[in-house]
Design an enzyme around this catalytic site. Sequence first.
Site, mmCIF file in Angstrom:
data_model
loop_
_atom_site.group_PDB
_atom_site.id
_atom_site.type_symbol
_atom_site.label_atom_id
_atom_site.label_comp_id
_atom_site.label_asym_id
_atom_site.label_seq_id
_atom_site.Cartn_x
_atom_site.Cartn_y
_atom_site.Cartn_z
ATOM 1 N N PRO A 2 0.804 -1.212 0.000
ATOM 2 C CG PRO A 2 0.140 -0.837 2.207
ATOM 3 C CD PRO A 2 0.891 -1.805 1.338
ATOM 4 N N PRO A 37 2.499 -6.708 1.813
ATOM 5 C CG PRO A 37 2.835 -7.785 -0.218
ATOM 6 C CD PRO A 37 1.843 -6.956 0.530
ATOM 7 N NE ARG A 42 7.048 1.745 -3.231
ATOM 8 C CZ ARG A 42 6.508 1.134 -4.254
ATOM 9 N NH1 ARG A 42 5.526 1.690 -4.919
ATOM 10 N NH2 ARG A 42 6.940 -0.028 -4.637
ATOM 11 N NE ARG A 73 -4.304 -6.586 0.331
ATOM 12 C CZ ARG A 73 -3.472 -5.994 -0.475
ATOM 13 N NH1 ARG A 73 -3.919 -5.276 -1.489
ATOM 14 N NH2 ARG A 73 -2.187 -6.104 -0.287
#
Length: 126
Positions: A2, A37, A42, A73
């Site tokens: 994300p 992950p 960022r 998700r």
Amino acid sequence: MPHFIVEYTDNLKEDINVDQLLKDVHQILIARNDTFPIGGIRSRAIELTNYRVADGLEDDAFVHATLKIAAGRSEEIKAEVCDAIFEVIKAHFDETMNKRYLALSMELVEFSDSGTYKQNNIHSRF
């Protein structure tokens, strides 16, 4: 993904600890590394110098955050992570909210796989 983006009005410079806010958000995302992950996380903060809030008559301020994630998700995980991040934002600006006019907001943006392009060798570290 994300990506976390926080925009804030420049009249909040004295009230925002950007490094701490981004660190706290990263901790929320890193704790969910089975969903997000680590190598794709960022964040960035953007200080706004050109803006207008409400009627423009007060020294109003705002903070707007965007969490961008890839699609796929569950609604539960999206709500859980957004709730956790928004709690961090509210806590970060709790004192500020008590001393000035301030609007806090956050949105979730999901990208489809067909609309994004990426290359990342950071993942190999994790």
